[in-house]
Design an enzyme around this catalytic site. Structure first.
Site, PDB file in Angstrom:
ATOM      1  N   MET A 153      -8.367 -25.737  52.199  1.00 48.86           N
ATOM      2  CA  MET A 153      -8.295 -26.491  53.121  1.00 48.86           C
ATOM      3  C   MET A 153      -8.832 -26.197  54.306  1.00 48.86           C
ATOM      4  O   MET A 153      -9.335 -26.908  55.081  1.00 48.86           O
ATOM      5  CB  MET A 153      -6.841 -26.617  53.302  1.00 48.86           C
ATOM      6  CG  MET A 153      -6.577 -28.083  54.155  1.00 48.86           C
ATOM      7  SD  MET A 153      -7.090 -29.502  53.462  1.00 48.86           S
ATOM      8  CE  MET A 153      -5.559 -29.942  52.262  1.00 48.86           C
ATOM      9  N   PHE A 195      19.450   1.676  66.083  1.00 47.91           N
ATOM     10  CA  PHE A 195      18.600   1.662  64.888  1.00 47.91           C
ATOM     11  C   PHE A 195      18.729   0.395  64.151  1.00 47.91           C
ATOM     12  O   PHE A 195      19.722  -0.043  63.855  1.00 47.91           O
ATOM     13  CB  PHE A 195      18.592   2.991  63.984  1.00 47.91           C
ATOM     14  CG  PHE A 195      17.937   2.877  62.950  1.00 47.91           C
ATOM     15  CD1 PHE A 195      16.394   2.973  62.888  1.00 47.91           C
ATOM     16  CD2 PHE A 195      18.452   2.735  61.579  1.00 47.91           C
ATOM     17  CE1 PHE A 195      15.782   3.172  61.733  1.00 47.91           C
ATOM     18  CE2 PHE A 195      17.614   2.829  60.417  1.00 47.91           C
ATOM     19  CZ  PHE A 195      16.412   2.777  60.705  1.00 47.91           C
ATOM     20  N   GLN A 196      17.441  -0.168  63.954  1.00 46.61           N
ATOM     21  CA  GLN A 196      17.689  -1.332  63.442  1.00 46.61           C
ATOM     22  C   GLN A 196      18.600  -2.564  63.825  1.00 46.61           C
ATOM     23  O   GLN A 196      19.030  -3.398  63.230  1.00 46.61           O
ATOM     24  CB  GLN A 196      17.826  -1.373  61.913  1.00 46.61           C
ATOM     25  CG  GLN A 196      16.855  -0.647  61.203  1.00 46.61           C
ATOM     26  CD  GLN A 196      17.193  -0.722  59.545  1.00 46.61           C
ATOM     27  OE1 GLN A 196      18.027  -0.953  58.885  1.00 46.61           O
ATOM     28  NE2 GLN A 196      15.729  -0.605  58.918  1.00 46.61           N
ATOM     29  N   GLU A 246      12.583  -9.962  51.943  1.00 42.02           N
ATOM     30  CA  GLU A 246      13.554 -10.647  52.280  1.00 42.02           C
ATOM     31  C   GLU A 246      13.095 -12.284  52.572  1.00 42.02           C
ATOM     32  O   GLU A 246      13.644 -13.155  52.387  1.00 42.02           O
ATOM     33  CB  GLU A 246      14.036 -10.329  53.805  1.00 42.02           C
ATOM     34  CG  GLU A 246      14.972  -9.205  53.672  1.00 42.02           C
ATOM     35  CD  GLU A 246      14.027  -7.889  53.843  1.00 42.02           C
ATOM     36  OE1 GLU A 246      14.785  -6.594  53.808  1.00 42.02           O
ATOM     37  OE2 GLU A 246      12.860  -7.788  53.807  1.00 42.02           O
TER      38      GLU A 246
END
Length: 564
Positions: free
Chosen positions: A468, A114-115, A52
Site C-alpha cells: 500500500m 525494576f520493571q 504481549e
C-alpha cells in the site's frame, strides 16, 4: 463471606464475569496471579502467547468474534507497555477488552524500581477508563466496574493495574452477579425520531451508510427491516461489514478511499444520507466540504461525541442503534424509489469490481477462499492492500465475520486476532489475510497456534514490497520507492514450518484451490504463501483529501496516460 488473597479474588471475579479464556504472558510482579490461575486451570483456559502484543490482539479478536469481553494479562514494565498497541487498536474500534497488569509493590512505586512503569498514565488516552489498585479491599469492585465499563454504551478497553502487594494481601470476598448492561436509551428523544422519519418520507434518493456500531449493537435484523421499508441502497465502512449482507441486491459495497464507484457516486448524488453507527472517518468521507453535498444528513449513534464531530448533520438520534432502528421502523410504511434504485443498479453494472483473472492476484486469493468456504469463514486481516482486497471481494453476511484494525490501522494485528477468534468460534474456519510486510511483524505468534494446535489458516499475499505504501509512492511520489522493497532471503514457508505450522507455497493461480482445500482439512495451523506481482494495485481509489466523487480506476489513469 470468605477471606482470600487478592490473586484469588481476581480469579473469582473473572469467573463471575463468565471469563473462560485469558491471553497473556507472565512475569515477576504478576506471579501471584499466575500461581492462582494454575489452581483454576480447569475453569479458565490460559493461552500463552509469544509476545504481549499478541495477547492483546488475541483478546481483541476473541471479543470481536464472540461478542464477549476479551481479557489479557501482562506483567509490569515492558510487559505492560507491550500491550499498548493492542489496547489502542481496541480503543479506536470500540472493542470491549479488559487488560490486567501487575505493578511493583506499593512501597516501591515512584522509585524507578525494576520493571516499574506508570501504565495507568501511559494508557489514559487509549482506554475508556483505567485503574490502579493498591488496596486489596478495592480489587473486587474495581474488576466488576472494569467489565461493566468495557461492555456498556460505546464499548472499549479498560486497564486494571494491580500492585504486587495487593495480589498477595487478603480481604473478604463475596460472590456477586454481574450487573446487567442495559442498552443505551436515555437520550433517545421522540422529537428526534419524528424528525428523522419526516426526512425519510420526504426523500426521493435515500442512501444508507452502515458503520461498526451496527455490528456492536447486533442490529442486522432491524437494519434489514429498515432498508426494506425505505427502499434504499446500502454501503458500509470497513468496520460495518457484515451488518448488512454483502449478498443482498441493495448492497453497493464499501464507501471511501477504496470503496466502489457505485457507493461513492451514489452517496454524492443522494438527497438523504442515513448514517448508522459510524464516525465519518477521513478514509470514508475524503474531502469533508464536498462529502454528500446534495444530501441532508441523518446520523444515528450511541455516542453523542460523534454527532457533528466530522460531518454536520441535519438530524440525529443518540442511542443504541438496535433500539433506535426498531423505534423508527414502527413509524415507517413501505416506500418505493424505483427510479433511484434503477439508477443504482445501472451503476453497479457499469462499475463492477474487477481484476486480471489471467494470473494470481490478491483478489483471486480472496475469491478462492470465499468459494472454498461458501462464504462461511471468519476473516481477520492485517493492514494494507490485502486488507482492502479482503473487504472488497469476500461477501460478509453477519457480525463478527470480518475482523480488522479499522481505526488504528495496526500492522501485525491479524495473526493474534485470528488465534483469538478461532479460540472463540470453534469449528468455523478462520483465515488471517496478511501481506508479507505485516506477517513479518508478529509471525512469532505461529508458535502460539502450534503450541495449542489451533487450526488457523494464515494467508500471506507476498508481493515482496510494502504494497500500500508503494502504491502511494507510485501514484503520488513519482515512483520513488523509499524503504518499501522487501526483496531478501526470508523464506516464509521454512520459517512457518520451523514455528510448527504446515506450509504451502502458491505461485500460480492453478495451485490456489488445492492449497486452500488441503489447509481446510489439515486440522493444524497452516500458512499459505501466495506470491503476486509487486505492482498490483487496489482500485478503485480516492486520492487523500479528494472528494469521494473523484474515485478513479486503473482504466481511468490509463486514459490520462498514467502508467501504474
Amino acid at each position: 463471606m470468605k477471606t482470600y488473597t487478592g490473586s484469588r479474588i481476581l480469579i473469582e471475579c473473572l469467573k463471575e464475569q463468565g471469563v473462560d479464556t485469558i491471553f497473556g504472558y507472565p512475569g515477576g510482579t504478576i506471579l501471584n496471579v499466575y500461581d492462582e490461575l494454575y489452581k483454576h486451570q480447569d475453569e479458565i483456559t490460559h493461552i500463552l502467547t509469544s509476545h504481549e502484543q499478541g495477547a492483546a490482539h488475541a483478546a481483541d479478536g476473541y471479543a470481536r468474534a464472540t461478542g464477549k469481553v476479551g481479557v489479557c494479562f501482562a506483567t509490569s514494565g515492558p510487559g505492560a507497555t507491550n500491550l499498548v498497541t493492542g489496547i489502542a487498536t481496541a480503543y479506536m474500534d470500540s472493542i470491549p477488552l479488559v487488560a490486567i497488569t501487575a505493578n511493583v509493590a506499593t512501597s516501591a512505586l515512584g522509585k524507578d524500581s525494576f520493571q516499574e512503569i506508570d501504565i495507568v498514565g501511559v494508557t489514559m488516552p487509549i482506554t475508556k477508563h483505567n485503574f490502579i489498585v493498591k488496596d486489596v479491599k478495592d480489587l473486587a469492585k474495581t474488576i466488576r466496574r472494569a467489565f461493566y465499563i468495557a461492555k456498556s454504551g460505546r464499548p472499549g478497553p479498560v486497564l486494571v493495574d494491580i500492585t504486587k502487594d495487593a495480589t498477595a494481601n487478603k480481604a473478604e470476598y463475596k460472590y456477586e452477579e454481574p450487573k446487567a448492561v442495559e442498552r443505551s436509551t436515555e437520550n433517545i428523544a421522540k422529537k428526534d425520531i419524528e424528525k428523522v422519519v419526516s426526512l425519510i418520507k420526504a426523500s426521493k434518493k435515500p442512501f444508507v451508510f452502515v458503520g461498526g456500531g451496527c455490528n456492536i449493537s447486533k442490529a442486522s435484523e432491524e437494519l434489514k427491516e429498515f432498508v426494506d421499508y425505505i427502499d434504499a441502497p446500502v454501503c458500509d465502512s470497513l468496520m460495518g461489514k457484515g451488518a448488512f449482507a454483502g449478498t443482498d441486491d441493495r448492497y453497493t459495497g464499501m464507501i471511501g478511499m477504496h470503496g466502489t464507484k457505485t457507493s461513492n457516486f451514489g452517496v454524492t448524488e443522494c438527497d438523504l444520507l442515513i448514517a448508522i453507527g459510524c464516525r465519518f472517518s477521513d478514509r470514508v468521507i475524503g474531502n469533508a466540504k464536498k462529502f454528500a453535498k446534495h444530501a441532508k444528513i441523518v446520523h444515528i449513534d450511541v455516542d453523542p461525541a460523534e454527532i457533528n464531530k466530522n460531518i454536520k448533520t441535519d438530524a440525529s438520534v443518540i442511542g443504541d442503534v438496535k433500539i433506535v432502528l426498531s423505534r423508527i421502523n414502527e413509524q415507517l410504511e413501505n416506500m418505493k424509489h424505483e427510479d433511484w434504485m434503477k439508477h443504482i443498479k445501472e451503476m453497479k453494472e457499469q462499475y463492477p469490481l474487477t481484476y486480471d483473472k489471467s494470473k494470481l492476484t490478491g483478489p483471486a486469493v480472496i475469491e478462492a477462499i470465499y468459494n472454498a468456504t461458501k462464504g462461511d469463514a471468519v476473516i481477520t486481516t492485517d493492514v494494507g492492500q490485502h486488507q482492502m482486497w479482503a473487504a472488497q471481494f469476500y461477501k460478509y453476511t453477519r457480525e463478527g465475520q470480518f475482523i480488522t484494525s479499522g481505526g488504528l490501522g495496526t500492522m501485525g494485528y491479524g495473526l493474534g486476532a485470528c488465534i483469538g477468534a478461532k479460540v472463540g468460534v470453534g469449528d468455523t474456519p478462520v483465515f488471517n489475510i496478511a501481506g508479507d510486510g505485516c506477517f513479518r511483524m508478529n509471525l512469532n505468534e505461529l508458535a502460539t497456534a502450534s503450541r495449542y494446535n489451533i487450526p488457523i489458516i494464515q494467508v500471506v499475499i507476498n508481493n515482496h514490497v510494502l504494497g500500500m505504501v508503494r502504491q502511494w509512492q507510485t501514484l503520488f511520489y513519482g515512483k520513488r520507492y523509499s524503504a518499501t522493497v522487501l526483496e531478501d532471503k526470508v523464506d516464509f514457508c521454512k520459517t512457518s514450518e520451523g514455528l510448527g505450522a504446515k506450509a504451502f507455497k502458491v505461485t500460480k493461480k492453478s495451485e490456489l484451490d488445492k492449497a486452500i482445500k488441503e489447509a481446510l482439512k489439515a486440522g493444524c495451523p497452516c500458512v499459505i504463501e501466495c506470491v503476486i506481482d509487486n505492482d498490483d494495485k487496489v482500485f478503485p481509489m480516492v486520492a487523500p483529501a479528494a472528494p469521494i466523487s473523484e474515485a478513479f480506476s486503473e482504466e481511468d489513469l490509463a486514459s490520462k496516460g498514467f502508467e501504474v
